[in-house]
Design a protein around this motif. Structure first.
Motif, PDB file in Angstrom:
ATOM      1  N   ALA A 100       9.135   5.695  -0.576  1.00  0.00           N
ATOM      2  CA  ALA A 100       8.296   5.294  -1.700  1.00  0.00           C
ATOM      3  C   ALA A 100       8.328   3.771  -1.786  1.00  0.00           C
ATOM      4  O   ALA A 100       9.411   3.171  -1.810  1.00  0.00           O
ATOM      5  CB  ALA A 100       8.777   5.915  -3.004  1.00  0.00           C
ATOM      6  N   VAL A 101       7.166   3.152  -1.789  1.00  0.00           N
ATOM      7  CA  VAL A 101       7.057   1.700  -1.878  1.00  0.00           C
ATOM      8  C   VAL A 101       7.002   1.293  -3.347  1.00  0.00           C
ATOM      9  O   VAL A 101       6.164   1.804  -4.097  1.00  0.00           O
ATOM     10  CB  VAL A 101       5.804   1.189  -1.142  1.00  0.00           C
ATOM     11  CG1 VAL A 101       5.679  -0.332  -1.281  1.00  0.00           C
ATOM     12  CG2 VAL A 101       5.848   1.593   0.332  1.00  0.00           C
ATOM     13  N   ASP A 102       7.881   0.396  -3.735  1.00  0.00           N
ATOM     14  CA  ASP A 102       7.919  -0.109  -5.111  1.00  0.00           C
ATOM     15  C   ASP A 102       8.215   1.008  -6.111  1.00  0.00           C
ATOM     16  O   ASP A 102       7.629   1.067  -7.196  1.00  0.00           O
ATOM     17  CB  ASP A 102       6.581  -0.793  -5.452  1.00  0.00           C
ATOM     18  CG  ASP A 102       6.710  -1.779  -6.604  1.00  0.00           C
ATOM     19  OD1 ASP A 102       7.784  -2.370  -6.748  1.00  0.00           O
ATOM     20  OD2 ASP A 102       5.732  -1.930  -7.371  1.00  0.00           O
ATOM     21  N   SER A 103       9.147   1.882  -5.738  1.00  0.00           N
ATOM     22  CA  SER A 103       9.506   2.991  -6.628  1.00  0.00           C
ATOM     23  C   SER A 103      10.415   2.515  -7.751  1.00  0.00           C
ATOM     24  O   SER A 103      11.261   1.632  -7.562  1.00  0.00           O
ATOM     25  CB  SER A 103      10.219   4.091  -5.832  1.00  0.00           C
ATOM     26  OG  SER A 103      10.756   5.074  -6.696  1.00  0.00           O
ATOM     27  N   GLU A 104      10.260   3.116  -8.908  1.00  0.00           N
ATOM     28  CA  GLU A 104      11.134   2.811 -10.035  1.00  0.00           C
ATOM     29  C   GLU A 104      12.404   3.650 -10.007  1.00  0.00           C
ATOM     30  O   GLU A 104      13.269   3.506 -10.877  1.00  0.00           O
ATOM     31  CB  GLU A 104      10.387   3.042 -11.355  1.00  0.00           C
ATOM     32  CG  GLU A 104       9.193   2.116 -11.551  1.00  0.00           C
ATOM     33  CD  GLU A 104       8.476   2.372 -12.857  1.00  0.00           C
ATOM     34  OE1 GLU A 104       8.877   3.325 -13.580  1.00  0.00           O
ATOM     35  OE2 GLU A 104       7.534   1.627 -13.175  1.00  0.00           O
TER      36      GLU A 104
ATOM     37  N   VAL B   3      -1.735  -1.896   0.286  1.00  0.00           N
ATOM     38  CA  VAL B   3      -2.519  -2.647   1.260  1.00  0.00           C
ATOM     39  C   VAL B   3      -1.542  -3.330   2.201  1.00  0.00           C
ATOM     40  O   VAL B   3      -0.397  -3.633   1.835  1.00  0.00           O
ATOM     41  CB  VAL B   3      -3.421  -3.711   0.591  1.00  0.00           C
ATOM     42  CG1 VAL B   3      -4.441  -3.055  -0.335  1.00  0.00           C
ATOM     43  CG2 VAL B   3      -2.590  -4.737  -0.167  1.00  0.00           C
ATOM     44  N   VAL B   4      -1.966  -3.586   3.435  1.00  0.00           N
ATOM     45  CA  VAL B   4      -1.137  -4.306   4.396  1.00  0.00           C
ATOM     46  C   VAL B   4      -2.059  -5.250   5.169  1.00  0.00           C
ATOM     47  O   VAL B   4      -3.139  -4.861   5.607  1.00  0.00           O
ATOM     48  CB  VAL B   4      -0.382  -3.345   5.337  1.00  0.00           C
ATOM     49  CG1 VAL B   4      -1.335  -2.532   6.208  1.00  0.00           C
ATOM     50  CG2 VAL B   4       0.622  -4.088   6.189  1.00  0.00           C
TER      51      VAL B   4
ATOM     52  N   SER C  39       3.840  -3.497   3.466  1.00  0.00           N
ATOM     53  CA  SER C  39       2.710  -3.262   2.557  1.00  0.00           C
ATOM     54  C   SER C  39       3.014  -3.784   1.155  1.00  0.00           C
ATOM     55  O   SER C  39       4.169  -4.007   0.789  1.00  0.00           O
ATOM     56  CB  SER C  39       2.380  -1.773   2.498  1.00  0.00           C
ATOM     57  OG  SER C  39       3.421  -1.052   1.851  1.00  0.00           O
ATOM     58  N   GLU C  40       1.945  -3.940   0.387  1.00  0.00           N
ATOM     59  CA  GLU C  40       2.071  -4.414  -0.984  1.00  0.00           C
ATOM     60  C   GLU C  40       1.245  -3.537  -1.908  1.00  0.00           C
ATOM     61  O   GLU C  40       0.165  -3.067  -1.523  1.00  0.00           O
ATOM     62  CB  GLU C  40       1.586  -5.862  -1.098  1.00  0.00           C
ATOM     63  CG  GLU C  40       2.368  -6.850  -0.260  1.00  0.00           C
ATOM     64  CD  GLU C  40       1.806  -8.254  -0.368  1.00  0.00           C
ATOM     65  OE1 GLU C  40       0.618  -8.375  -0.738  1.00  0.00           O
ATOM     66  OE2 GLU C  40       2.549  -9.214  -0.087  1.00  0.00           O
ATOM     67  N   PRO C  41       1.743  -3.316  -3.126  1.00  0.00           N
ATOM     68  CA  PRO C  41       0.959  -2.527  -4.076  1.00  0.00           C
ATOM     69  C   PRO C  41      -0.121  -3.381  -4.754  1.00  0.00           C
ATOM     70  O   PRO C  41       0.153  -4.493  -5.197  1.00  0.00           O
ATOM     71  CB  PRO C  41       2.012  -2.068  -5.094  1.00  0.00           C
ATOM     72  CG  PRO C  41       3.093  -3.098  -5.020  1.00  0.00           C
ATOM     73  CD  PRO C  41       3.094  -3.627  -3.632  1.00  0.00           C
TER      74      PRO C  41
ATOM     75  N   ALA D  20       8.086   0.285   9.283  1.00  0.00           N
ATOM     76  CA  ALA D  20       7.826  -1.151   9.348  1.00  0.00           C
ATOM     77  C   ALA D  20       6.495  -1.500   8.674  1.00  0.00           C
ATOM     78  O   ALA D  20       6.397  -2.501   7.950  1.00  0.00           O
ATOM     79  CB  ALA D  20       7.819  -1.609  10.806  1.00  0.00           C
ATOM     80  N   VAL D  21       5.494  -0.670   8.904  1.00  0.00           N
ATOM     81  CA  VAL D  21       4.185  -0.895   8.271  1.00  0.00           C
ATOM     82  C   VAL D  21       4.298  -0.752   6.762  1.00  0.00           C
ATOM     83  O   VAL D  21       3.782  -1.579   5.992  1.00  0.00           O
ATOM     84  CB  VAL D  21       3.136   0.073   8.840  1.00  0.00           C
ATOM     85  CG1 VAL D  21       1.823  -0.029   8.068  1.00  0.00           C
ATOM     86  CG2 VAL D  21       2.901  -0.199  10.321  1.00  0.00           C
TER      87      VAL D  21
END
Length: 406
Positions: free
Chosen positions: A271-275, A202-203, A194-196, A189-190
């Motif tokens: 992975a956050v914002d993975s391609e 960052v969150v 979050s945002e890149p 959830a955290v």
């Protein structure tokens, strides 16, 4: 997703002690008894006594029954902590066993106390008999017993018995695994929130570090009634104090310990914002490896077979399956399989007590390791049964973190 804590100590669901397995081994070997000496933290002591503590060296003496009396189990502890281990006498068992606690003065060594207990219960005339002991028996205790005339014979009875879990033990494992799932859900959830920023996460406007995420998980575990036990880890291609990377694998491992000492085991990679690309292919391979392992899990199968099939399946997606293969363009398929219970790693295991038996609970981890691109790992717990393998607690897999707390 809400996990429930393990049954409270003293409840009807508390696991029985492992004394039956030991006295059965004593009886089968024609031995005069069994002696176990250890410090706190030894999972075998917890299994035999179902008492957590004390922080001192203790001994357990188990004697076979006779026509006139049931088997005996004598817990030998320092005199000052006798009142702290009274729970030993209250543990239930499938077989009638007389449980006693004996304290020793500060000037008496543990081995001396054990020798005195044996002399009192057996009489000096049988001091030439055979005593079963674990291979970890401390040297000084062994010397005291050998000087008394006993022949010491190593037995794997305790570790072998621990490899198969009773229904109550599996309930403990299921409860702590549910708590692990709650902790993992909190971390997802955290991460989902979050945002890149400049390639890092960052969150709520604050840097998201591995340490910050670890604390979030541990807070959730504590709320679920289990202890993190220093087994929560967040791994990524960054220092623990730096912001977690965007677009790269972040490995989450949660293995808390419940009130009765049993451990959970969950591993996920997100992975956050993975391609996509390599990470997606490696993730799908790891998922397939878990499924291949699950298909092999049944009583009588060697644990190395389960592990080997998992590696082969991961390798089928284009990853190397042997350590000496050039990994510069492939990455290496990995898998580990081992028992989980009062220890995070225990039997059954590759190379020792490796044949699966009904009732065993095993951790299966699969993944891909690539020095240039990162590491993907997935892992969970399975129960071995005659009816087919059971995933102890279902928890979804997703490379993209998902808020599952809503």
């Amino acid at each position: 997703m809400t996990g429930s804590p393990e049954p409270a100590v003293g409840s009807t669901d508390q696991p029985h002690s492992g004394l039956e397995a030991v006295w059965t081994a004593v009886d089968d070997a024609g031995a005069v008894g069994f002696v176990h000496v250890s410090e706190r933290g030894d999972p075998n002591r917890r299994y035999l006594t179902r008492v957590d503590g004390p922080d001192r060296e203790t001994a357990l003496v188990i004697l076979p029954g006779t026509k006139n009396q049931p088997p005996q189990a004598v817990y030998c502890v320092p005199r000052g902590v006798v009142s702290d281990v009274t729970g030993f006498k209250q543990v239930t068992s499938d077989t009638e066993i007389s449980r006693q606690i004996e304290g020793r003065p500060p000037t008496t060594a543990t081995g001396q106390q054990v020798r005195a207990v044996l002399a009192d219960r057996l009489g000096t005339t049988v001091s030439d008999g055979t005593l079963l002991v674990p291979r970890t028996l401390p040297h000084d205790a062994a010397v005291f017993l050998q000087e008394a005339g006993y022949e010491l014979q190593s037995t794997p009875a305790v570790t072998t018995a621990r490899a198969t879990k009773t229904s109550a033990e599996r309930d403990c494992l299921r409860a702590v695994q549910a708590a692990a799932a709650d902790g993992l859900a909190r971390s997802e959830a955290v991460l989902a929130a979050s945002e890149p920023v400049d390639g890092r996460l960052v969150v709520d406007g604050q840097p998201l570090t591995a340490e910050r995420l670890r604390r979030q998980i541990n807070t959730e575990l504590a709320a679920s009634g289990v202890a993190p036990a220093d087994n929560t880890s967040i791994e990524a291609d960054t220092d623990v104090a730096d912001r977690l990377p965007a677009g790269e694998p972040i490995r989450l491992t949660v293995s808390p310990r419940g009130p009765h000492g049993y451990h959970g085991h969950l591993k996920r990679t997100v992975a956050v914002d993975s391609e996509g690309g390599w990470e997606r292919r490696a993730f799908i391979a790891a998922e397939a490896g878990l499924q291949a392992a699950q298909r092999e899990i049944e009583p009588g199968v060697d644990i190395s077979t389960v592990q080997g099939e998992a590696v082969a399946e991961v390798g089928a997606y284009g990853f190397a399956v042997t350590p000496d293969t050039d990994q510069s363009t492939q990455g290496r398929a990995t898998a580990t399989v081992h028992g989980v219970g009062l220890s995070t790693h225990e039997q059954p295991a590759v190379g020792a007590e490796s044949q699966l038996r009904a009732g065993a609970v095993i951790a299966v981890d699969t993944g891909v390791v690539d020095p240039a691109r990162g590491t993907i790992r997935l892992g969970t717990l399975f129960v071995v049964s005659e009816e087919g393998p059971e995933t102890l607690i279902e928890y979804p897999t997703s490379l993209t973190p998902v808020d599952r707390t809503e």
